[in-house]
Design an enzyme around this catalytic site. Structure first.
Site, short mmCIF file in Angstrom:
data_model
loop_
_atom_site.label_atom_id
_atom_site.label_comp_id
_atom_site.label_asym_id
_atom_site.label_seq_id
_atom_site.Cartn_x
_atom_site.Cartn_y
_atom_site.Cartn_z
N ASN A 193 80.91 42.05 69.86
CA ASN A 193 80.36 42.27 71.24
C ASN A 193 80.12 43.07 71.85
O ASN A 193 80.51 44.16 70.85
CB ASN A 193 82.27 42.86 72.12
CG ASN A 193 82.71 42.79 73.52
OD1 ASN A 193 81.43 43.37 73.73
ND2 ASN A 193 83.10 41.54 74.25
N HIS A 212 80.01 47.89 74.98
CA HIS A 212 79.57 48.90 75.21
C HIS A 212 78.14 50.09 74.54
O HIS A 212 77.94 51.02 74.77
CB HIS A 212 80.82 49.41 74.40
CG HIS A 212 82.40 49.27 75.09
ND1 HIS A 212 82.44 49.09 76.54
CD2 HIS A 212 83.30 48.26 74.40
CE1 HIS A 212 83.82 49.32 75.89
NE2 HIS A 212 84.49 48.24 75.58
N HIS A 261 80.84 40.16 77.82
CA HIS A 261 81.78 40.56 79.56
C HIS A 261 80.77 40.55 80.38
O HIS A 261 80.84 41.77 80.53
CB HIS A 261 83.47 40.96 78.93
CG HIS A 261 84.42 40.47 80.25
ND1 HIS A 261 85.37 41.68 79.94
CD2 HIS A 261 84.15 40.12 80.93
CE1 HIS A 261 86.46 40.74 81.19
NE2 HIS A 261 85.63 40.56 82.21
N ARG A 311 81.34 41.72 83.83
CA ARG A 311 82.38 41.67 84.86
C ARG A 311 82.72 41.88 86.22
O ARG A 311 81.16 41.81 86.59
CB ARG A 311 83.33 43.10 84.32
CG ARG A 311 84.01 43.80 83.33
CD ARG A 311 84.80 44.40 83.18
NE ARG A 311 85.59 44.65 82.17
CZ ARG A 311 87.33 45.00 82.49
NH1 ARG A 311 87.40 43.95 84.04
NH2 ARG A 311 88.19 44.10 81.46
N ARG A 333 80.61 46.78 85.32
CA ARG A 333 80.78 48.14 84.76
C ARG A 333 79.88 48.51 83.47
O ARG A 333 79.47 49.07 83.15
CB ARG A 333 82.20 48.81 84.28
CG ARG A 333 82.83 47.61 83.64
CD ARG A 333 84.41 48.46 83.02
NE ARG A 333 84.79 48.26 83.91
CZ ARG A 333 86.20 48.53 84.05
NH1 ARG A 333 86.99 48.64 83.07
NH2 ARG A 333 87.21 47.65 85.39
N GLU A 366 82.76 35.98 78.43
CA GLU A 366 83.81 36.57 78.88
C GLU A 366 83.37 36.18 80.39
O GLU A 366 82.80 36.90 80.67
CB GLU A 366 84.18 37.65 78.30
CG GLU A 366 84.69 37.53 76.95
CD GLU A 366 84.94 38.77 76.37
OE1 GLU A 366 84.79 39.11 75.07
OE2 GLU A 366 85.00 39.63 76.55
N THR A 393 90.20 44.55 79.18
CA THR A 393 90.92 43.74 79.56
C THR A 393 92.55 43.48 79.31
O THR A 393 92.96 43.33 77.52
CB THR A 393 90.55 41.95 78.84
OG1 THR A 393 88.84 42.03 79.44
CG2 THR A 393 91.16 41.31 79.58
N GLU A 422 91.32 31.60 72.79
CA GLU A 422 91.69 33.21 71.96
C GLU A 422 92.82 34.36 71.63
O GLU A 422 93.80 34.42 73.12
CB GLU A 422 90.29 33.69 72.83
CG GLU A 422 90.35 35.32 71.63
CD GLU A 422 88.54 36.01 72.09
OE1 GLU A 422 87.87 34.95 72.12
OE2 GLU A 422 88.88 37.23 72.14
N HIS A 459 90.46 41.58 70.26
CA HIS A 459 90.78 42.81 70.64
C HIS A 459 91.27 43.61 70.08
O HIS A 459 92.51 43.75 69.82
CB HIS A 459 91.54 43.28 72.25
CG HIS A 459 91.04 43.84 73.53
ND1 HIS A 459 92.55 44.79 74.05
CD2 HIS A 459 90.72 43.76 74.80
CE1 HIS A 459 91.58 45.43 74.11
NE2 HIS A 459 91.30 45.12 74.86
N1 PXP Z 1 87.92 38.79 73.37
C1 PXP Z 1 87.93 39.60 74.41
C2 PXP Z 1 88.58 38.33 75.51
C3 PXP Z 1 87.98 40.27 75.41
O1 PXP Z 1 88.01 40.69 76.39
C4 PXP Z 1 87.77 41.49 74.40
C5 PXP Z 1 87.64 42.89 75.23
O2 PXP Z 1 85.71 42.73 76.26
C6 PXP Z 1 87.79 41.87 73.20
C7 PXP Z 1 87.64 40.29 72.69
C8 PXP Z 1 86.42 42.74 72.64
O3 PXP Z 1 87.54 44.05 72.67
P1 PXP Z 1 87.69 44.96 71.98
O4 PXP Z 1 86.65 45.78 72.33
O5 PXP Z 1 89.20 45.81 71.65
O6 PXP Z 1 87.09 44.89 70.19
#
Ligand code: PXP
Length: 250
Positions: free
Chosen positions: A10, A13, A46, A48, A52, A76, A107, A157, A196
């Site tokens: 992901n 960030h 994601h 959003r 952001r 996402e 999330t 998930e 997550h």
């Molecule tokens: N899976 C989903 C559905 C999420 O919303 C997120 C966070 O955006 C992640 C995985 C990844 O989480 P993390 O950034 O904490 O590794």
């Protein structure tokens, strides 16, 4: 032989850091390319409602990039008309439906599918009809798994945020909850993913659950990249996952 579990990276960030200055650097597309070169099986992002981190323009670029690389993009998205229209325009390999609250930092919980089938089912249907594999980001509870089947999802998930934050007995209890929900989902024909809050240690530990086929990991990897580089962070995550899987296969 040990099983293979996919790693989705992901890259949200990277965009968060870029947006802090409003310019173009660091570029999430460059991060996506580097992640794929380092062994990521796919890219997760994601979009959003408040944009952001990832923006509409990023999704455009990431869609093209993943298509060129022949790797899956996992979008996402909140269950809204706006996000559905965007997903149907880009037709990513996968869409993961997540809950979204503007005031949250991340999330915070899973999608409440149980009790909200009327709103969620048509979105799952529309995405499925467009050839998008639909995943629901849910808490590891029997009701949510049953509801995921009822609305026609292909994948669930499980939210591992609580598991990662807890320790001791409480963490062990949450692990048991995840394990039971994964077995239930698999028995009902769903593919099982998790994500997550995962880091090298928790990603390895969670793979003790045999039904998990994919992990989606972002924040920790992008944070680690500050110290060791994105390539090294992803390679180390892959190695941690493979080591955990090999241990079970042994
Ligand atoms: N899976 C989903 C559905 C999420 O919303 C997120 C966070 O955006 C992640 C995985 C990844 O989480 P993390 O950034 O904490 O590794």
């Amino acid at each position: 032989m040990s099983r293979r579990v996919r790693l989705g990276v992901n890259i949200d960030h990277v965009a968060t850091v870029r947006n802090a200055r409003g310019g173009a650097h660091p570029d999430p597309a460059r991060a996506a390319e580097q992640a794929l070169a380092a062994g990521a099986d796919g890219i997760t992002a994601h979009l959003r409602e408040d944009r952001r981190h990832i923006t509409d323009a990023d999704i455009e670029v990431l869609s093209a990039l993943c298509r060129r690389a022949n790797r899956p993009l996992n979008l996402e998205m909140a269950v809204t008309d706006e996000m559905l229209a965007i997903a149907l325009r880009h037709k990513p390999h996968a869409a993961c439906l997540v809950p979204e609250r503007r005031e949250e930092v991340t999330t915070e919980g899973g999608l409440a599918v149980a009790g909200h089938a009327a709103r969620i089912k048509p979105v799952v249907q529309a995405l499925s009809d467009a050839g998008v594999r639909v995943s629901l980001f849910i808490e590891p509870s029997p009701e949510q798994v049953e509801a995921a089947v009822a609305v026609g999802a292909h994948v669930v998930e499980f939210h591992t945020g609580r598991y990662c934050l807890l320790s001791g007995q409480e963490r062990a209890a949450e692990f048991d909850r995840l394990k039971a929900a994964a077995a239930q989902a698999h028995a009902l024909g769903l593919e099982v993913h998790a994500g997550h809050g995962l880091d090298y240690a928790t990603a390895g530990a969670i793979l003790d659950i045999p039904e998990i086929m994919e992990l989606n990991i972002g924040h920790f990897l992008i944070g680690e990249a500050v110290f060791v580089g994105l390539d090294a962070a992803i390679r180390r995550m892959r190695a941690a996952m493979d080591a955990a899987l090999a241990e079970q296969g042994a």
